[in-house]
Scaffold this motif. Structure first.
Motif, PDB file in Angstrom:
ATOM      1  N   PRO A  57     -57.699 -47.786  -9.339  1.00 20.80           N
ATOM      2  CA  PRO A  57     -58.394 -47.044  -8.282  1.00 20.80           C
ATOM      3  C   PRO A  57     -57.897 -47.467  -6.910  1.00 20.80           C
ATOM      4  N   ASP A  58     -57.958 -46.532  -5.952  1.00 19.76           N
ATOM      5  CA  ASP A  58     -57.515 -46.817  -4.592  1.00 19.76           C
ATOM      6  C   ASP A  58     -58.370 -47.910  -3.956  1.00 19.76           C
ATOM      7  N   LYS A  59     -57.729 -48.667  -3.090  1.00 18.78           N
ATOM      8  CA  LYS A  59     -58.478 -49.651  -2.323  1.00 18.78           C
ATOM      9  C   LYS A  59     -59.432 -48.926  -1.379  1.00 18.78           C
ATOM     10  N   LYS A  60     -60.543 -49.546  -1.088  1.00 19.42           N
ATOM     11  CA  LYS A  60     -61.477 -48.943  -0.163  1.00 19.42           C
ATOM     12  C   LYS A  60     -60.891 -48.963   1.242  1.00 19.42           C
ATOM     13  N   ASP A  61     -61.094 -47.878   1.949  1.00 18.78           N
ATOM     14  CA  ASP A  61     -60.616 -47.759   3.321  1.00 18.78           C
ATOM     15  C   ASP A  61     -61.747 -48.200   4.235  1.00 18.78           C
ATOM     16  N   PHE A  62     -61.567 -49.320   4.926  1.00 15.20           N
ATOM     17  CA  PHE A  62     -62.631 -49.854   5.766  1.00 15.20           C
ATOM     18  C   PHE A  62     -62.506 -49.438   7.221  1.00 15.20           C
ATOM     19  N   ARG A  63     -61.786 -48.364   7.461  1.00 13.80           N
ATOM     20  CA  ARG A  63     -61.738 -47.840   8.828  1.00 13.80           C
ATOM     21  C   ARG A  63     -63.001 -47.038   9.119  1.00 13.80           C
ATOM     22  N   ARG A  64     -63.510 -47.205  10.326  1.00 12.52           N
ATOM     23  CA  ARG A  64     -64.655 -46.421  10.758  1.00 12.52           C
ATOM     24  C   ARG A  64     -64.220 -44.983  11.010  1.00 12.52           C
ATOM     25  N   LEU A  65     -65.200 -44.083  11.030  1.00 12.44           N
ATOM     26  CA  LEU A  65     -64.888 -42.676  11.291  1.00 12.44           C
ATOM     27  C   LEU A  65     -64.203 -42.526  12.640  1.00 12.44           C
ATOM     28  N   SER A  66     -64.666 -43.297  13.632  1.00 11.42           N
ATOM     29  CA  SER A  66     -64.049 -43.214  14.962  1.00 11.42           C
ATOM     30  C   SER A  66     -62.599 -43.702  14.933  1.00 11.42           C
ATOM     31  N   GLU A  71     -70.468 -40.847  16.932  1.00  7.00           N
ATOM     32  CA  GLU A  71     -71.585 -41.599  17.502  1.00  7.00           C
ATOM     33  C   GLU A  71     -72.916 -41.137  16.929  1.00  7.00           C
ATOM     34  N   ARG A  72     -73.097 -39.828  16.810  1.00  5.90           N
ATOM     35  CA  ARG A  72     -74.367 -39.289  16.312  1.00  5.90           C
ATOM     36  C   ARG A  72     -74.574 -39.627  14.834  1.00  5.90           C
ATOM     37  N   LEU A  73     -73.477 -39.790  14.101  1.00  2.51           N
ATOM     38  CA  LEU A  73     -73.573 -40.154  12.681  1.00  2.51           C
ATOM     39  C   LEU A  73     -73.751 -41.655  12.483  1.00  2.51           C
ATOM     40  N   GLY A  74     -73.666 -42.422  13.581  1.00  2.00           N
ATOM     41  CA  GLY A  74     -73.768 -43.863  13.461  1.00  2.00           C
ATOM     42  C   GLY A  74     -72.432 -44.527  13.181  1.00  2.00           C
ATOM     43  N   ASP A  75     -71.345 -43.788  13.369  1.00  5.05           N
ATOM     44  CA  ASP A  75     -69.984 -44.272  13.127  1.00  5.05           C
ATOM     45  C   ASP A  75     -69.851 -44.991  11.786  1.00  5.05           C
ATOM     46  N   PRO A  76     -70.061 -44.280  10.680  1.00  5.46           N
ATOM     47  CA  PRO A  76     -69.944 -44.900   9.354  1.00  5.46           C
ATOM     48  C   PRO A  76     -68.486 -45.158   8.995  1.00  5.46           C
ATOM     49  N   TYR A  77     -68.269 -45.898   7.893  1.00  8.58           N
ATOM     50  CA  TYR A  77     -66.917 -46.002   7.365  1.00  8.58           C
ATOM     51  C   TYR A  77     -66.485 -44.615   6.914  1.00  8.58           C
ATOM     52  N   GLY A  78     -65.189 -44.372   6.983  1.00 10.76           N
ATOM     53  CA  GLY A  78     -64.695 -43.057   6.606  1.00 10.76           C
ATOM     54  C   GLY A  78     -65.086 -42.660   5.197  1.00 10.76           C
ATOM     55  N   HIS A  79     -65.019 -43.634   4.257  1.00 11.82           N
ATOM     56  CA  HIS A  79     -65.319 -43.294   2.864  1.00 11.82           C
ATOM     57  C   HIS A  79     -66.812 -43.029   2.639  1.00 11.82           C
ATOM     58  N   GLN A  80     -67.643 -43.323   3.646  1.00  6.79           N
ATOM     59  CA  GLN A  80     -69.075 -43.067   3.518  1.00  6.79           C
ATOM     60  C   GLN A  80     -69.462 -41.650   3.959  1.00  6.79           C
ATOM     61  N   VAL A  81     -68.537 -40.967   4.613  1.00  5.19           N
ATOM     62  CA  VAL A  81     -68.831 -39.610   5.091  1.00  5.19           C
ATOM     63  C   VAL A  81     -68.766 -38.640   3.916  1.00  5.19           C
ATOM     64  N   THR A  82     -69.869 -37.968   3.660  1.00 10.62           N
ATOM     65  CA  THR A  82     -69.970 -37.056   2.521  1.00 10.62           C
ATOM     66  C   THR A  82     -70.420 -35.671   2.998  1.00 10.62           C
ATOM     67  N   PRO A  83     -70.242 -34.654   2.149  1.00  9.73           N
ATOM     68  CA  PRO A  83     -70.756 -33.325   2.515  1.00  9.73           C
ATOM     69  C   PRO A  83     -72.264 -33.353   2.778  1.00  9.73           C
ATOM     70  N   GLU A  84     -72.982 -34.183   2.018  1.00  4.49           N
ATOM     71  CA  GLU A  84     -74.438 -34.277   2.202  1.00  4.49           C
ATOM     72  C   GLU A  84     -74.761 -34.834   3.594  1.00  4.49           C
ATOM     73  N   MET A  85     -74.001 -35.846   4.020  1.00  9.95           N
ATOM     74  CA  MET A  85     -74.216 -36.441   5.333  1.00  9.95           C
ATOM     75  C   MET A  85     -73.969 -35.421   6.445  1.00  9.95           C
ATOM     76  N   LEU A  86     -72.891 -34.662   6.305  1.00 16.97           N
ATOM     77  CA  LEU A  86     -72.568 -33.656   7.318  1.00 16.97           C
ATOM     78  C   LEU A  86     -73.571 -32.515   7.302  1.00 16.97           C
ATOM     79  N   SER A  87     -74.089 -32.183   6.114  1.00 14.13           N
ATOM     80  CA  SER A  87     -75.101 -31.136   6.011  1.00 14.13           C
ATOM     81  C   SER A  87     -76.387 -31.551   6.726  1.00 14.13           C
ATOM     82  N   GLU A  88     -76.782 -32.816   6.536  1.00 22.44           N
ATOM     83  CA  GLU A  88     -77.964 -33.338   7.223  1.00 22.44           C
ATOM     84  C   GLU A  88     -77.732 -33.379   8.732  1.00 22.44           C
ATOM     85  N   TYR A  89     -76.506 -33.689   9.120  1.00 26.47           N
ATOM     86  CA  TYR A  89     -76.148 -33.713  10.540  1.00 26.47           C
ATOM     87  C   TYR A  89     -76.324 -32.317  11.146  1.00 26.47           C
TER      88      TYR A  89
END
Length: 333
Positions: free
Chosen positions: A53-62, A91-109
């Motif tokens: 499996p791919d390594k986790k990407d720990f870069r923030r969304l920003s 900023e409004r999403l709380g600047d999560p890690y990139g791999h934490q951004v999901t369609p559900e998160m964006l839908s709630e946004y």
């Protein structure tokens, strides 16, 4: 990465991909079995990297958005505006890690933004920026997962009728423009009405852009230059207005506020958020009402897609005329 002796035998605890990679653990009766298994796992990963499996990407969304900006966004005309909007989304999403951004998160946004009073069209635009940025990151090889905004459907926006000025309204407006203290406003408005140019395009012309009773517009929204013929009288007025200026000096200042004040002094009521663009709509609308060709209009306005120009097609005198001739009602009665 180690093989350790335990009470029950030997424990192979390995992480072939290094820190962040998948960890493999297994117990064996003998050390030799553990060593063989370790060698087998390493060989498997070397031959087929996708097996691990791919390594986790720990870069923030920003961080991802900044990479997008540095390697692609800087080339866009609306670079600052687009990048600024993307950072606000982070900023409004709380600047999560990139791999934490999901369609559900964006839908709630989206839902939260609507509750804040943002229009559906505005929310659509924000999600479109995110979708486009991730698509570019995928193309650049910086994102190997699914685009989290790919499957989010845009909110349906009811098509609004484009407003345009009637002949009488145009006359009323120009009377007020002539009263303005701005020496540029009358010619800028005339140029927009004569060519269908955007206000920003009109105020950007120089003497060099006026040749053979035509005006060329460069640095347009689509990035393509276009040339539009104008009446001889308007050509003379533009040349006289620029008398004494260098060929590459702008003929006009941005007198948009003076235009807005002139509109307010008339009886004209424009849709919310629309001001000088009504001149472009008026050109296109009258062009079609006077029998103009839709493909010619597309070239004049500089639309990349004919779909944009088709908004004016219904104003053509013979638009959908066949509906009258070929309907079953016409055939029977």
């Amino acid at each position: 990465m180690a093989i350790k002796k335990t009470e029950s035998g030997w424990l192979a605890d390995i992480q072939p991909g290094g820190r962040g990679g998948k960890r493999f653990r297994k117990n064996f009766k003998t050390k030799a079995e553990a060593l063989r298994w370790e060698a087998h796992v390493k060989t498997k990963i070397i031959k087929n990297p996708d097996w691990e499996p791919d390594k986790k990407d720990f870069r923030r969304l920003s961080d991802l958005m900044r990479f997008w900006h540095d390697h692609h966004g800087k080339s866009l005309k609306a670079e600052k505006n687009t990048f600024g909007r993307l950072l606000l989304v982070c900023e409004r999403l709380g600047d999560p890690y990139g791999h934490q951004v999901t369609p559900e998160m964006l839908s709630e946004y989206r839902t939260a933004r609507l509750a804040e009073g943002i229009t559906p069209n505005g929310v659509n635009r924000e999600i479109a920026y995110v979708r486009s940025a991730f698509n570019e990151l995928i193309r650049l090889g910086q994102w190997n997962k699914e685009n989290p905004a790919a499957k989010l459907r845009q909110f349906k926006i009811d098509e609004q009728e484009l407003s345009y000025l009637t002949t009488e309204q145009i006359k009323e407006l120009f009377i007020e423009l002539e009263k303005s203290n701005s020496r540029d406003i009358l010619l800028v408005a005339s140029l927009c009405l004569a060519t269908g140019a955007r206000w920003s395009e009109a105020i950007g012309i120089t003497k060099r852009n006026i040749r053979n009773n035509a005006v060329s517009f460069n640095g347009t929204k689509s990035g393509k230059s276009r040339c539009v013929p104008i009446p001889e009288g308007l050509t003379k007025r533009l040349i006289d207005h620029g008398s004494g200026l260098d060929d590459d000096s702008a003929l006009f200042c941005n007198c948009i506020e003076a235009f807005k004040f002139a509109i307010e002094r008339t009886s004209i009521i424009l849709p919310k958020g629309q001001s000088s663009h009504v001149l472009r709509h008026s050109f296109a609308s009258h062009f079609m009402m006077n029998g103009g060709n839709i493909l010619t209009l597309q070239k004049i306005l500089g639309h990349q897609s004919l779909t944009m120009t088709m908004r004016y097609a219904h104003l053509s005198p013979d638009h959908l005329e066949k509906a009258r001739e070929l309907s079953p009602f016409a055939k029977i009665f």
